[in-house]
Design a protein around this motif. Structure first.
Motif, short mmCIF file in Angstrom:
data_model
loop_
_atom_site.label_atom_id
_atom_site.label_comp_id
_atom_site.label_asym_id
_atom_site.label_seq_id
_atom_site.Cartn_x
_atom_site.Cartn_y
_atom_site.Cartn_z
N LEU A 139 -4.57 20.68 13.84
CA LEU A 139 -4.51 19.55 12.81
C LEU A 139 -3.00 19.48 12.25
O LEU A 139 -2.80 18.74 11.32
N ARG A 140 -2.22 20.14 12.78
CA ARG A 140 -0.69 20.12 12.41
C ARG A 140 -0.60 20.45 11.00
O ARG A 140 -0.05 19.46 10.13
N GLN A 162 0.86 3.92 -3.04
CA GLN A 162 0.55 5.43 -2.64
C GLN A 162 1.84 6.25 -3.00
O GLN A 162 1.67 7.57 -3.42
N PHE A 180 -12.01 18.89 3.62
CA PHE A 180 -11.74 18.31 2.10
C PHE A 180 -10.09 18.18 2.22
O PHE A 180 -9.61 18.08 0.98
N ARG A 181 -9.59 18.52 3.18
CA ARG A 181 -8.09 18.46 3.17
C ARG A 181 -7.38 16.98 2.96
O ARG A 181 -8.07 16.10 3.46
N LEU A 182 -6.19 16.93 2.50
CA LEU A 182 -5.65 15.68 2.22
C LEU A 182 -4.98 15.02 3.37
O LEU A 182 -4.24 15.95 4.07
N LEU A 183 -5.31 13.66 3.54
CA LEU A 183 -4.52 13.23 4.71
C LEU A 183 -3.28 12.59 4.30
O LEU A 183 -3.07 12.64 3.18
N GLU A 184 -2.40 12.34 5.32
CA GLU A 184 -1.16 11.67 4.95
C GLU A 184 -1.42 10.62 4.11
O GLU A 184 -0.46 10.24 3.41
N SER A 185 -2.41 9.68 4.54
CA SER A 185 -2.74 8.51 3.89
C SER A 185 -3.87 8.30 3.05
O SER A 185 -4.78 9.14 3.80
N TRP A 205 -9.87 17.05 -1.58
CA TRP A 205 -9.76 15.42 -1.32
C TRP A 205 -11.00 14.78 -0.92
O TRP A 205 -11.37 15.20 0.20
N ARG A 257 -12.94 10.87 -0.16
CA ARG A 257 -12.82 9.59 0.05
C ARG A 257 -14.16 9.13 -0.82
O ARG A 257 -15.43 9.63 -0.26
N ILE A 291 0.96 -1.30 0.06
CA ILE A 291 0.05 0.01 0.09
C ILE A 291 0.87 1.22 0.08
O ILE A 291 0.60 2.24 -0.73
N ALA A 292 1.97 1.13 1.02
CA ALA A 292 2.74 2.46 0.94
C ALA A 292 3.52 2.78 -0.65
O ALA A 292 3.66 3.78 -0.86
N LEU A 300 0.93 15.52 -4.73
CA LEU A 300 -0.14 15.57 -3.72
C LEU A 300 -0.25 16.91 -3.05
O LEU A 300 -1.53 17.64 -2.83
#
Lengths: 307, 496
Positions: B453-454, B367, B490-495, B381, B383, B363-364, B375
């Protein structure tokens, strides 16, 4: 090549762990690096590799507390719950033993190499495979009997059906060890394993005081835990729903018959307030912030781009 | 006897003027073309010879040299045929020199003398207009210029009509018939996926880059196909810009001239040159063909890594510069990226119903194929999940129609334009902060959000851009806390 600080114990040697001797099939030789004095009955903490934030939070909570209370944590070194248990033990300045399916000097999986290095220094890494043995898929299930053998009790955090974690529970029962399980949502495939174990007679663990009672009953001296932590309750029906079962915005909007914009904004406000977090699969659920980073690793991303 | 006629060759999306000099002198009969022409230019000798003869003219039995000036510029294509023929006719006195005066002659000749249009007619027409020249070309070229006003054409059906004298005509603007958007499914026909539809609405209003990720069969592609209908028609400048790219690529420029925003969906086997442009002579690629429109990349990680990384420059600069041995060309490429991907090789990571069979490492790796820098340019983003089959067979109420969403998107554009702002995706830095006009409470909220949310600095910028578009959709001059809140979802998460 044998690494520095390595040792090997033959069956019958004085240092060979007695708890391992009392299992159906004890390994003939146990190779190890680190402190051989840690091979006393401990608490096995095992769980799924593809763990959810819930599973990781449970692994961290119970392993962290037990390690701080002076119990040796025993686990594998797989990504997910196993690594989480070891890191929690190390963070709590406790002792932890990793049992590998390859040589005890081999770093596998690669992402565990940091934790394994720490364990070789201030814990122990053991294996029945000779030095330098590469990982082999057939070695991992037999390895689980050593985890069970080195544990007075094995705590199952999350496990799908069927899975390696579930076999560890069977092996622990065969060796006459206590099987403990953390119950989970009946909707979560990761909690099918522990929920079934509880039905089959495993002891359910929902709190640290329950774990302490179980360990004391097994004759392991632990410091008594403080008062049980309060489970926060909220008035917001959205928040209550998300605490019970993580959901995506679309599902939440449908469940509460909200339009999507309102649902999105309310859930985002809850997230900003720190009441819920967005999991990597876009579901919102209880915050397990300290485990979030490691969860990301377990679902795939080694180096999260946003720290 | 010497004569010269103006013509042009395509460089990038523009036509560069070329002077075609024809010299007919006594000597052994021969016909040479000098001035760095490619094979198609050199073949003009045979086409011109036959076309002249079959149109009732005489091909000079003399030493004929044609020079294409400026000589160091590489010339390609068949468009010089007409200019070469006209130059020879003027040099030999078969046609009065006045016929070529003030003209830019571009066209391919058939052996029977018919004049044919070539790719890039629009670029040639604009070059002629800019230099105050009339465009002498095939009569059929008119079809490529509908909707462009102020161009003076000298249409030629065939070479023989030169003998009767030529008439110029000025093109007037006439709107192309037909719809100004591409056909696609209506949003109301797509069941569920409420947040994905909202993401499309925000993207259409602000020109944002969007990424959908979800298991196979969940509807990512169908949702993407809904986007073209949400886009507003091209304005006058955009029409010309986009049509120019289509014109020089030899594709149909009429939809763009009619105001249809391009929506390009190249297959994932597309090569780097196919995506960015290239070849010899250089041709615009998919990113340029989606200029002022949308580039849809389905199965994003399946694209070659080189192709994906090549998207970075156009995403940043809105244009693409190709540097080749024969020089550099610049193609416009300001597009919104719409991408769709599975979260893992088997596609079911994170799916609630079906379990994923991939190892964490797999998976890693999957992506990581997309790469952080790409990205980083994703504003929205979502899902996408498989919908409940119970709803598919029609038990739930239909959602909003495309027409209603289009009305809101149009309102947002009008609102932004009223305040003198471009679409929010183009805003950055102080411009963006000024546009957001956050009050004290809003500033504190954004700071708090970024900390909680860092978020990185770039992520905060993306957040504010999306929040600005959300506020535009509600026609608020000031970005409020609820707009920022919605943007965070709608922000993109790390994964993924």
């Amino acid at each position: 090549m044998i690494p520095p600080g390595a040792w090997q114990l033959l069956r019958g040697d004085s240092g060979y762990p007695e708890c391992l001797e009392r299992t159906p099939r004890p390994p003939a030789v146990l190779y190890g690096v680190g402190d051989p004095g840690l091979l006393v009955p401990g608490l096995g903490v095992v769980g799924a590799r593809k763990a959810t934030p819930y599973g990781l939070a449970c692994a961290r909570r119970f392993a962290g507390w037990a390690a701080a209370a002076g119990v040796v944590i025993v686990s594998g070194a797989a990504i997910g719950c196993d690594l989480e248990a070891h890191t929690a033990a190390l963070d709590a300045d406790g002792s932890s033993v990793a049992v590998l399916g390859c040589g005890a000097d081999v770093d596998y999986p690669a992402c565990a190499s940091k934790v394994l290095a720490s364990l070789r220094r201030c814990g122990a890494v053991v294996s029945e495979m000779p030095w330098g043995s590469p990982p082999h898929r057939r070695a991992f299930v037999p390895r689980n009997r050593i985890i069970a053998g080195l544990s007075a009790a094995v705590l199952i955090v999350e496990a799908r059906l069927p899975s390696g974690t579930f076999t560890t529970a069977d092996l622990a029962a065969d060796a006459g060890r206590e099987v403990l399980a953390v119950p989970g949502s009946i909707h979560a495939p990761e909690s099918l394993g522990p929920n079934r174990l509880i039905r089959q007679g495993a002891t359910s663990i929902t709190d640290i005081s329950e774990l302490a009672d179980e360990l004391r009953a097994l004759g392991i001296a632990v410091e008594p835990p403080g008062a049980p932590g309060r489970i926060p309750s909220g008035r917001d029906p959205l928040l209550r729903a998300l605490r019970a079962d993580p959901m995506r915005v679309d599902d939440l909007a449908r469940t509460f018959d909200l339009d999507i914009v309102t649902a999105t904004r309310r859930i985002a406000a809850l997230e900003q307030a720190g009441e819920v977090v967005r999991y990597p699969d876009a579901r919102y659920g209880v915050p397990v912030r300290e485990t979030q980073r490691r969860y990301n690793q377990s679902v795939g991303e080694e180096n999260p781009r946003v720290p | 006897m010497q004569a010269s006629v103006l013509s042009a060759t395509i460089v990038g999306v523009e036509a560069a003027l070329v002077e075609v000099q024809a010299d007919v002198t006594s000597g052994l009969p021969c016909f040479t073309i000098v001035g760095l022409g490619d094979a198609a230019v050199l073949e003009a000798r045979d086409r011109v010879r036959s076309a002249l003869r079959h149109s009732g003219f005489e091909f000079p039995m003399a030493r004929v040299v044609v020079n294409l000036a400026p000589a160091p510029l590489r010339k390609h294509g068949t468009g010089f045929d007409l200019a070469i023929a006209l130059g020879l006719l003027c040099a030999t006195g078969q046609v009065p020199r006045s016929a070529a005066e003030g003209c830019l002659a571009v066209g391919e000749l058939a052996l029977d003398g018919t004049v044919r249009p070539i790719p890039g007619m629009l670029a040639h027409a604009l070059a002629a207009q800019a230099s105050g020249l009339r465009l002498m070309t095939a009569a059929a070229a008119e079809n490529h210029l509908i909707g462009v006003s102020g161009i003076t054409l000298v249409p030629l059906a065939d070479l023989s009509s030169l003998r009767n004298g030529v008439r110029a005509m000025t093109m007037t603007q006439s709107d192309l018939a037909g719809s100004s958007s591409l056909p696609g499914p209506d949003l109301a026909d797509v069941h569920g996926h409420a947040s994905a539809k909202r993401a499309l609405e925000i993207a259409a209003a602000g020109g944002h880059n969007v990424l959908f990720s979800g298991p196979p069969g969940s509807g990512k592609t169908m949702l993407a196909r809904c986007l073209p209908a949400l886009l507003r028609p091209l304005d006058q400048t955009e029409r010309l810009e986009t049509a120019l790219v289509y014109s020089v690529a030899g594709l149909d420029e009429r939809p763009a001239l009619g105001g249809v925003r391009p929506f390009r969906a190249p297959h994932h086997t597309c090569s780097v040159a196919g995506l960015t442009g290239g070849g010899s002579p250089p041709r615009p690629g998919e990113v340029s063909l989606s200029h002022n429109g949308v580039l849809f990349l389905d199965e994003l990680p399946e694209f070659g890594p080189a192709a994906l990384q090549a998207l970075r420059q156009p995403l940043e600069d809105g244009a693409l510069t190709l540097v080749r041995a024969e020089g550099r060309v610049r193609y416009p490429a300001r597009f919104a990226l719409l991408a769709a991907m599975n979260p893992c090789p088997c596609g079911f990571a994170g799916d609630t119903g079906k379990s994923c069979s991939c190892t964490p490492q797999k998976i890693a790796n999957y992506q990581a194929r997309v790469g952080g820098p790409l990205l980083d340019r994703i504003d929205l983003w979502t899902r996408i999940d498989r919908v409940d089959p119970a709803g598919l067979v029609g038990r739930s109420a239909p959602g909003e129609t495309t027409a209603r969403v289009v009305a809101r998107v149009g309102g947002a554009h009008a609102f932004a334009a009223e305040h003198g702002r471009p679409p929010s995706a183009a805003l950055s830095g102080t411009e963006l902060l000024r546009a957001c006009a956050l009050d004290e409470k809003g500033r504190r909220q954004v700071e708090g959000t970024a900390r909680a949310l860092r978020l990185s600095g770039r992520a905060v910028t993306r957040l504010l851009r999306v929040a600005r578009t959300v506020a535009d959709l509600e026609q608020h001059a000031r970005v409020r806390t609820e707009h920022v809140a919605e943007a965070t979802a709608f922000r993109l998460l790390e994964s993924l």
